[in-house]
Design a protein around this motif. Sequence first.
Motif, PDB file in Angstrom:
ATOM      1  N   GLU A  73       0.838  -1.203   0.000  1.00 32.00           N
ATOM      2  CA  GLU A  73       0.000   0.000   0.000  1.00 32.00           C
ATOM      3  C   GLU A  73       0.875   1.256   0.000  1.00 32.00           C
ATOM      4  N   GLU A  74       0.527   2.233  -0.839  1.00 33.98           N
ATOM      5  CA  GLU A  74       1.249   3.509  -0.839  1.00 33.98           C
ATOM      6  C   GLU A  74       0.850   4.285   0.416  1.00 33.98           C
ATOM      7  N   LEU A  75       1.848   4.722   1.186  1.00 32.04           N
ATOM      8  CA  LEU A  75       1.580   5.381   2.465  1.00 32.04           C
ATOM      9  C   LEU A  75       1.936   6.860   2.473  1.00 32.04           C
ATOM     10  N   GLY A  76       2.772   7.287   1.552  1.00 33.00           N
ATOM     11  CA  GLY A  76       3.214   8.676   1.540  1.00 33.00           C
ATOM     12  C   GLY A  76       4.445   8.823   0.672  1.00 33.00           C
ATOM     13  N   TRP A  77       5.386   9.662   1.111  1.00 27.07           N
ATOM     14  CA  TRP A  77       6.606   9.862   0.340  1.00 27.07           C
ATOM     15  C   TRP A  77       7.771  10.222   1.246  1.00 27.07           C
ATOM     16  N   LYS A  78       8.968  10.053   0.715  1.00 27.34           N
ATOM     17  CA  LYS A  78      10.194  10.418   1.425  1.00 27.34           C
ATOM     18  C   LYS A  78      10.857  11.555   0.669  1.00 27.34           C
ATOM     19  N   TYR A  79      11.298  12.565   1.408  1.00 25.99           N
ATOM     20  CA  TYR A  79      12.047  13.664   0.809  1.00 25.99           C
ATOM     21  C   TYR A  79      13.494  13.226   0.622  1.00 25.99           C
ATOM     22  N   ILE A  80      13.960  13.235  -0.611  1.00 29.45           N
ATOM     23  CA  ILE A  80      15.344  12.897  -0.916  1.00 29.45           C
ATOM     24  C   ILE A  80      16.189  14.171  -0.947  1.00 29.45           C
ATOM     25  N   LYS A  81      15.667  15.194  -1.627  1.00 25.65           N
ATOM     26  CA  LYS A  81      16.405  16.456  -1.754  1.00 25.65           C
ATOM     27  C   LYS A  81      15.424  17.616  -1.790  1.00 25.65           C
ATOM     28  N   ALA A  82      15.768  18.683  -1.088  1.00 22.12           N
ATOM     29  CA  ALA A  82      14.992  19.924  -1.122  1.00 22.12           C
ATOM     30  C   ALA A  82      15.850  20.988  -1.805  1.00 22.12           C
ATOM     31  N   TYR A  83      15.265  21.707  -2.733  1.00 25.85           N
ATOM     32  CA  TYR A  83      16.026  22.716  -3.483  1.00 25.85           C
ATOM     33  C   TYR A  83      15.999  24.084  -2.818  1.00 25.85           C
ATOM     34  N   LYS A  88      15.382  22.381   3.609  1.00 23.45           N
ATOM     35  CA  LYS A  88      16.420  21.353   3.750  1.00 23.45           C
ATOM     36  C   LYS A  88      16.167  20.407   4.930  1.00 23.45           C
ATOM     37  N   TYR A  89      15.463  20.896   5.959  1.00 22.09           N
ATOM     38  CA  TYR A  89      15.215  20.062   7.147  1.00 22.09           C
ATOM     39  C   TYR A  89      14.390  18.816   6.809  1.00 22.09           C
ATOM     40  N   LYS A  90      13.704  18.825   5.683  1.00 23.32           N
ATOM     41  CA  LYS A  90      12.854  17.694   5.292  1.00 23.32           C
ATOM     42  C   LYS A  90      13.645  16.540   4.684  1.00 23.32           C
ATOM     43  N   GLU A  91      14.866  16.803   4.239  1.00 23.62           N
ATOM     44  CA  GLU A  91      15.640  15.773   3.545  1.00 23.62           C
ATOM     45  C   GLU A  91      15.825  14.534   4.414  1.00 23.62           C
ATOM     46  N   GLY A  92      15.545  13.376   3.831  1.00 24.26           N
ATOM     47  CA  GLY A  92      15.686  12.112   4.530  1.00 24.26           C
ATOM     48  C   GLY A  92      14.495  11.735   5.402  1.00 24.26           C
ATOM     49  N   LYS A  93      13.499  12.616   5.477  1.00 19.99           N
ATOM     50  CA  LYS A  93      12.326  12.349   6.319  1.00 19.99           C
ATOM     51  C   LYS A  93      11.163  11.843   5.466  1.00 19.99           C
ATOM     52  N   CYS A  94      10.222  11.183   6.125  1.00 19.32           N
ATOM     53  CA  CYS A  94       9.064  10.597   5.441  1.00 19.32           C
ATOM     54  C   CYS A  94       7.775  11.285   5.847  1.00 19.32           C
ATOM     55  N   VAL A  95       6.911  11.484   4.873  1.00 19.43           N
ATOM     56  CA  VAL A  95       5.555  11.956   5.120  1.00 19.43           C
ATOM     57  C   VAL A  95       4.628  10.755   4.961  1.00 19.43           C
ATOM     58  N   LEU A  96       3.856  10.479   6.004  1.00 17.13           N
ATOM     59  CA  LEU A  96       2.875   9.392   5.952  1.00 17.13           C
ATOM     60  C   LEU A  96       1.484  10.010   6.075  1.00 17.13           C
ATOM     61  N   GLU A  97       0.607   9.646   5.151  1.00 18.46           N
ATOM     62  CA  GLU A  97      -0.734  10.209   5.159  1.00 18.46           C
ATOM     63  C   GLU A  97      -1.518   9.684   6.355  1.00 18.46           C
ATOM     64  N   LYS A  98      -2.195  10.601   7.049  1.00 19.37           N
ATOM     65  CA  LYS A  98      -2.867  10.247   8.294  1.00 19.37           C
ATOM     66  C   LYS A  98      -3.888   9.137   8.102  1.00 19.37           C
ATOM     67  N   PHE A  99      -4.639   9.149   7.008  1.00 17.96           N
ATOM     68  CA  PHE A  99      -5.687   8.134   6.836  1.00 17.96           C
ATOM     69  C   PHE A  99      -5.118   6.782   6.398  1.00 17.96           C
ATOM     70  N   LYS A 100      -3.814   6.715   6.109  1.00 19.32           N
ATOM     71  CA  LYS A 100      -3.185   5.463   5.703  1.00 19.32           C
ATOM     72  C   LYS A 100      -2.487   4.748   6.851  1.00 19.32           C
ATOM     73  N   ILE A 101      -2.418   5.411   8.014  1.00 18.91           N
ATOM     74  CA  ILE A 101      -1.755   4.786   9.162  1.00 18.91           C
ATOM     75  C   ILE A 101      -2.710   4.772  10.344  1.00 18.91           C
ATOM     76  N   ILE A 102      -2.563   3.763  11.187  1.00 17.13           N
ATOM     77  CA  ILE A 102      -3.385   3.636  12.388  1.00 17.13           C
ATOM     78  C   ILE A 102      -2.480   3.447  13.591  1.00 17.13           C
ATOM     79  N   LYS A 103      -2.980   3.873  14.744  1.00 12.54           N
ATOM     80  CA  LYS A 103      -2.234   3.587  15.966  1.00 12.54           C
ATOM     81  C   LYS A 103      -2.248   2.094  16.148  1.00 12.54           C
ATOM     82  N   GLY A 104      -1.066   1.533  16.354  1.00 11.09           N
ATOM     83  CA  GLY A 104      -0.974   0.092  16.342  1.00 11.09           C
ATOM     84  C   GLY A 104      -0.359  -0.505  17.577  1.00 11.09           C
TER      85      GLY A 104
END
Length: 106
Positions: A73-83, A88-104
Amino acid sequence: MAELMASRAYCCFKCQNLVAFHDDIVSKDFQASNGRAFLFSHAMNIILGPKEDRQLITGLHTVADVYCSDCGEELGWKYIKAYEETQKYKEGKCVLEKFKIIKGNG
């Protein structure tokens, strides 16, 4: 202790695969195409798609979509490079969509 862990982990909404911990949330104020999303400093049990340049709300970034390693399942995206310097603080971090993840139960 197990109950504390249960509320501190996020899992794929489809297969309950552990993908991130609450303590790794950098921001809850992100916007994805389908609604709110969280920025995580670290995500696990994910597969990266191909890198591509994408024009986002905050400017041009090189990103890779992220998928659950169990169900795909596609959950979001990862920032590889910010121009933009301010992004720049986003580089290497992941964005996960709230409706695609549950407290587990990590």
